[in-house]
Every structure is written in structure tokens, then in C-alpha cells.
Design a protein around this motif. Structure first.
Motif, mmCIF file in Angstrom:
data_model
loop_
_atom_site.group_PDB
_atom_site.id
_atom_site.type_symbol
_atom_site.label_atom_id
_atom_site.label_comp_id
_atom_site.label_asym_id
_atom_site.label_seq_id
_atom_site.Cartn_x
_atom_site.Cartn_y
_atom_site.Cartn_z
ATOM 1 N N THR A 1 -10.882 1.408 3.642
ATOM 2 C CA THR A 1 -9.821 0.472 4.025
ATOM 3 C C THR A 1 -8.460 1.047 3.659
ATOM 4 O OG1 THR A 1 -11.299 -1.389 3.629
ATOM 5 C CG2 THR A 1 -8.958 -1.875 3.763
ATOM 6 N N PRO A 2 -7.512 1.080 4.576
ATOM 7 C CA PRO A 2 -6.188 1.636 4.272
ATOM 8 C C PRO A 2 -5.404 0.725 3.333
ATOM 9 C CG PRO A 2 -6.212 0.685 6.467
ATOM 10 C CD PRO A 2 -7.628 0.642 5.980
ATOM 11 N N VAL A 3 -4.466 1.337 2.623
ATOM 12 C CA VAL A 3 -3.601 0.573 1.723
ATOM 13 C C VAL A 3 -2.609 -0.232 2.560
ATOM 14 C CG1 VAL A 3 -1.870 0.767 -0.097
ATOM 15 C CG2 VAL A 3 -3.846 2.289 -0.088
ATOM 16 N N CYS A 4 -2.338 -1.461 2.127
ATOM 17 C CA CYS A 4 -1.388 -2.314 2.847
ATOM 18 C C CYS A 4 0.022 -1.705 2.784
ATOM 19 C CB CYS A 4 -1.358 -3.712 2.252
ATOM 20 S SG CYS A 4 -2.917 -4.624 2.391
ATOM 21 N N ALA A 5 0.649 -1.616 3.905
ATOM 22 C CA ALA A 5 2.046 -1.170 3.988
ATOM 23 C C ALA A 5 2.942 -2.393 4.161
ATOM 24 C CB ALA A 5 2.225 -0.199 5.147
ATOM 25 N N ALA A 6 4.237 -2.171 4.036
ATOM 26 C CA ALA A 6 5.196 -3.276 4.147
ATOM 27 C C ALA A 6 5.076 -3.977 5.505
ATOM 28 C CB ALA A 6 6.622 -2.750 3.934
ATOM 29 N N ARG A 7 4.759 -3.207 6.558
ATOM 30 C CA ARG A 7 4.657 -3.804 7.894
ATOM 31 C C ARG A 7 3.398 -4.660 8.057
ATOM 32 N NH1 ARG A 7 3.407 1.611 8.429
ATOM 33 N NH2 ARG A 7 1.263 2.060 9.131
ATOM 34 N N ASP A 8 2.447 -4.536 7.123
ATOM 35 C CA ASP A 8 1.170 -5.257 7.251
ATOM 36 C C ASP A 8 1.197 -6.644 6.613
ATOM 37 O OD1 ASP A 8 -0.031 -3.037 8.516
ATOM 38 O OD2 ASP A 8 -0.457 -2.120 6.557
ATOM 39 N N VAL A 9 2.181 -6.934 5.778
ATOM 40 C CA VAL A 9 2.162 -8.188 5.024
ATOM 41 C C VAL A 9 3.483 -8.940 5.160
ATOM 42 C CG1 VAL A 9 0.487 -7.317 3.342
ATOM 43 C CG2 VAL A 9 2.947 -7.048 2.908
ATOM 44 N N HIS A 10 3.383 -10.223 4.903
ATOM 45 C CA HIS A 10 4.577 -11.082 4.845
ATOM 46 C C HIS A 10 4.610 -11.712 3.456
ATOM 47 C CE1 HIS A 10 7.796 -13.741 5.967
ATOM 48 N NE2 HIS A 10 7.056 -14.825 5.701
ATOM 49 N N LEU B 1 -4.350 -4.229 -1.225
ATOM 50 C CA LEU B 1 -3.153 -4.216 -2.061
ATOM 51 C C LEU B 1 -3.489 -3.550 -3.385
ATOM 52 C CD1 LEU B 1 -1.535 -7.736 -1.527
ATOM 53 C CD2 LEU B 1 -0.525 -5.522 -0.966
ATOM 54 N N THR B 2 -2.676 -2.617 -3.798
ATOM 55 C CA THR B 2 -2.912 -1.919 -5.053
ATOM 56 C C THR B 2 -1.794 -2.225 -6.043
ATOM 57 O OG1 THR B 2 -1.737 0.057 -4.304
ATOM 58 C CG2 THR B 2 -4.117 -0.047 -3.870
ATOM 59 N N SER B 3 -2.131 -2.133 -7.304
ATOM 60 C CA SER B 3 -1.161 -2.251 -8.384
ATOM 61 C C SER B 3 -0.487 -3.632 -8.382
ATOM 62 C CB SER B 3 -0.121 -1.119 -8.268
ATOM 63 O OG SER B 3 0.688 -1.068 -9.406
ATOM 64 N N PHE B 4 0.808 -3.662 -8.546
ATOM 65 C CA PHE B 4 1.579 -4.908 -8.676
ATOM 66 C C PHE B 4 2.840 -4.788 -7.828
ATOM 67 C CE2 PHE B 4 2.408 -1.921 -12.096
ATOM 68 C CZ PHE B 4 3.781 -1.742 -12.032
ATOM 69 N N PRO B 5 3.497 -5.897 -7.559
ATOM 70 C CA PRO B 5 4.750 -5.819 -6.777
ATOM 71 C C PRO B 5 5.870 -5.195 -7.615
ATOM 72 C CG PRO B 5 4.369 -8.061 -7.500
ATOM 73 C CD PRO B 5 3.125 -7.289 -7.856
ATOM 74 N N HIS B 6 6.585 -4.266 -7.016
ATOM 75 C CA HIS B 6 7.733 -3.649 -7.684
ATOM 76 C C HIS B 6 8.970 -4.477 -7.330
ATOM 77 C CE1 HIS B 6 5.555 0.056 -8.937
ATOM 78 N NE2 HIS B 6 4.810 -0.257 -7.876
ATOM 79 N N MET C 1 8.843 -4.071 -3.394
ATOM 80 C CA MET C 1 8.218 -2.914 -2.757
ATOM 81 C C MET C 1 6.736 -2.892 -3.124
ATOM 82 S SD MET C 1 10.989 0.231 -2.968
ATOM 83 C CE MET C 1 11.066 0.219 -4.753
ATOM 84 N N LEU C 2 5.932 -2.421 -2.204
ATOM 85 C CA LEU C 2 4.502 -2.265 -2.450
ATOM 86 C C LEU C 2 4.231 -0.865 -2.974
ATOM 87 C CD1 LEU C 2 3.027 -3.919 0.775
ATOM 88 C CD2 LEU C 2 3.500 -4.988 -1.437
ATOM 89 N N ALA C 3 3.204 -0.738 -3.799
ATOM 90 C CA ALA C 3 2.832 0.566 -4.352
ATOM 91 C C ALA C 3 2.480 1.522 -3.224
ATOM 92 C CB ALA C 3 1.641 0.412 -5.298
ATOM 93 N N GLY C 4 3.091 2.689 -3.243
ATOM 94 C CA GLY C 4 2.815 3.703 -2.229
ATOM 95 C C GLY C 4 3.674 3.592 -0.991
ATOM 96 N N THR D 1 9.355 1.260 1.411
ATOM 97 C CA THR D 1 10.085 0.261 2.187
ATOM 98 C C THR D 1 10.462 -0.932 1.317
ATOM 99 O OG1 THR D 1 8.833 0.904 4.165
ATOM 100 C CG2 THR D 1 10.007 -1.214 4.228
ATOM 101 N N VAL D 2 11.707 -1.347 1.380
ATOM 102 C CA VAL D 2 12.183 -2.484 0.602
ATOM 103 C C VAL D 2 12.008 -3.761 1.426
ATOM 104 C CG1 VAL D 2 14.157 -3.564 -0.534
ATOM 105 C CG2 VAL D 2 13.844 -1.075 -0.659
ATOM 106 N N ILE D 3 11.341 -4.751 0.819
ATOM 107 C CA ILE D 3 11.103 -6.045 1.472
ATOM 108 C C ILE D 3 12.032 -7.057 0.822
ATOM 109 C CG2 ILE D 3 9.403 -7.835 2.015
ATOM 110 C CD1 ILE D 3 7.233 -5.693 1.612
ATOM 111 N N ALA D 4 12.889 -7.699 1.627
ATOM 112 C CA ALA D 4 13.805 -8.713 1.109
ATOM 113 C C ALA D 4 13.085 -10.055 1.093
ATOM 114 C CB ALA D 4 15.068 -8.788 1.968
ATOM 115 N N VAL D 5 13.085 -10.718 -0.088
ATOM 116 C CA VAL D 5 12.387 -11.997 -0.265
ATOM 117 C C VAL D 5 13.419 -13.062 -0.655
ATOM 118 C CG1 VAL D 5 10.600 -13.245 -1.538
ATOM 119 C CG2 VAL D 5 10.284 -10.817 -1.007
#
Length: 246
Positions: free
Chosen positions: A108-117, A145-150, A205-208, A211-215
């Protein structure tokens, strides 16, 4: 004349009777009297579970010389019971395969910023010391999802929020399409503190993935954050009272 003749006949008859009795007595002394037949016991051979019956004794001879009655034949012993066949042992259970999550994580691939909301909501009541981040898989495939949210709350504070080690899950967090994961985030110790700063939006940001996600921060006035007290938990399939209590 008749009288003398009768006397002579009687005397001769008496002499013959005496001689006959004497001969019988002499013959009886030389022959033994009949004895009772002795019984004979036949032992069964060792190891034979069914013993054979004993041979009956011969009956005693009758005074008239008749043959004694033959003893009854012993009954044949019953054969030993056949031993039961031992039950066969069951085959050992085959080793269990790995869990579905572990099997899926290998490919299973690691979740990227484009894969999640990612969204944020307050956790608990006032003074709102914690928020919960929810990352929902919006793609059409599974990802993990790996690790923790940065997290960075303030432009003036460029360091990521530290993670709490005890909140790390035991296994990989694999999200099916449309499935969520959660991370608990501590903002401050609560109360009015001069070190608290208002935050209406922050970056994740997600581990790996750089991309910066604005929340957007929850609430009309945003949240109050103390950068020195802020902490974050790992991504988990659900929030846990013990591991996520910080």
C-alpha cells in the motif's frame, strides 16, 4: 439205608460249602478293594487369558462293580477383550498468516497530501486545550498514514510541534478509500496566559511529503496556542483514552 444215604449227601454238601467259602476269602486277600478316582487339574498355559476348565473326576465304583459316572467337562474360558485402537493425533494447525493490515501495508502506498483532506475540531469543552485532526482518505485507493502530523502553528515559531511517543500505534495505519484517521493535539495548559497566541489557521505536513496543507482552526475566533506547551499525537485509526491522554 435211606437215612444213611441222606446223611452222607448232607455231609458232602457241607464240606463243599466250607471249601468254597475258604477259597473266596483267600482270593479277597490277594485283590485290593476298588478306590475312588482322583481328580486331575489341567493348568492353562501362561499368557492365555481364557483358562481351560478342569477335567472332572471319575466317579467311584459301585459295590456291584458298575463303572463310576464320568465327571463333567469344565467350561471353556472366555477370550480376552480386543484392545481398542488408539485414536490418531490431530494434525497441528497451520501457522496463521499475517493480519490484513500488515499484508496491505507491504504494497500500500504512503498517503500523500493530495490523497487526504485534513480538518480540525475542538476536543472537550472550554477552555479548549485540545483539538482533534481528522485525515480522511479522499482518493479511490487505499493508502497508509505514517508517523504523526508535522504541525506549525505560528509564522514566528518555525519548529514542528513535538510528538508524544506513547500515542504511537502498534501497527501501520492503512486507510481504505473514504476512511479517516485521527491525531490528538494539545494547544496549551488552558486559562488566560500571556504566552498564548491566537491562531486562525496553521500548516500541516505528512511524513514523506513536503507539501504544506493549510488547515482552518475551529471556532469563530480561532484557537489560543502556547508554542512551549503544544504537543501532538500519532495518526491512529481511533482515539484512545490512555495513549492519547496528554
Amino acid at each position: 439205608m435211606n437215612t444213611l444215604h441222606r446223611s452222607a449227601l448232607l455231609a458232602a454238601a457241607g464240606t463243599a460249602l466250607v471249601l468254597s467259602l475258604t477259597a473266596c476269602q483267600g482270593d479277597g486277600d490277594t485283590k485290593s478293594s476298588p478306590t475312588q478316582g482322583s481328580s486331575v487339574t489341567v493348568e492353562s498355559p501362561s499368557g492365555d487369558s481364557g483358562g481351560k476348565g478342569t477335567t472332572g473326576s471319575n466317579g467311584s465304583a459301585s459295590p456291584t462293580g458298575s463303572t463310576g459316572s464320568k465327571g463333567s467337562t469344565g467350561s471353556t474360558g472366555t477370550g480376552g477383550s480386543t484392545g481398542t485402537t488408539g485414536s490418531s493425533t490431530s494434525s497441528g494447525s497451520a501457522g496463521s498468516t499475517g493480519s490484513t493490515g500488515e499484508q496491505a501495508s507491504a504494497s500500500t502506498p504512503v498517503c500523500a497530501a493530495r490523497d487526504v483532506h485534513i480538518t480540525a475540531a475542538t476536543q472537550g469543552g472550554a477552555p479548549y486545550t485540545h483539538i482533534v485532526l481528522t485525515a480522511k482518505n479522499t482518493s479511490r485507493r487505499s493508502c497508509r498514514l505514517t508517523s504523526f502530523p508535522h504541525i506549525q502553528f505560528l509564522e514566528s515559531h518555525k519548529q514542528d510541534v513535538p510528538a508524544v511517543a506513547k500515542s504511537k500505534p502498534a501497527g501501520p495505519v492503512v486507510l481504505a478509500a473514504g476512511a479517516p484517521a485521527y491525531a490528538l493535539v494539545k494547544l496549551s495548559d488552558g486559562g488566560r496566559d500571556e504566552d498564548n497566541e491566537p491562531v486562525t489557521a496553521f500548516s500541516v505536513m505528512l511524513a514523506g511529503d513536503p507539501t504544506v496543507i493549510a488547515v482552518t482552526a475551529p471556532g469563530s475566533e480561532g484557537i489560543a496556542v502556547d508554542p512551549a506547551k503544544a504537543l501532538t499525537g500519532y495518526w491512529t485509526p481511533e482515539l484512545r483514552n490512555d495513549a492519547d491522554d496528554f
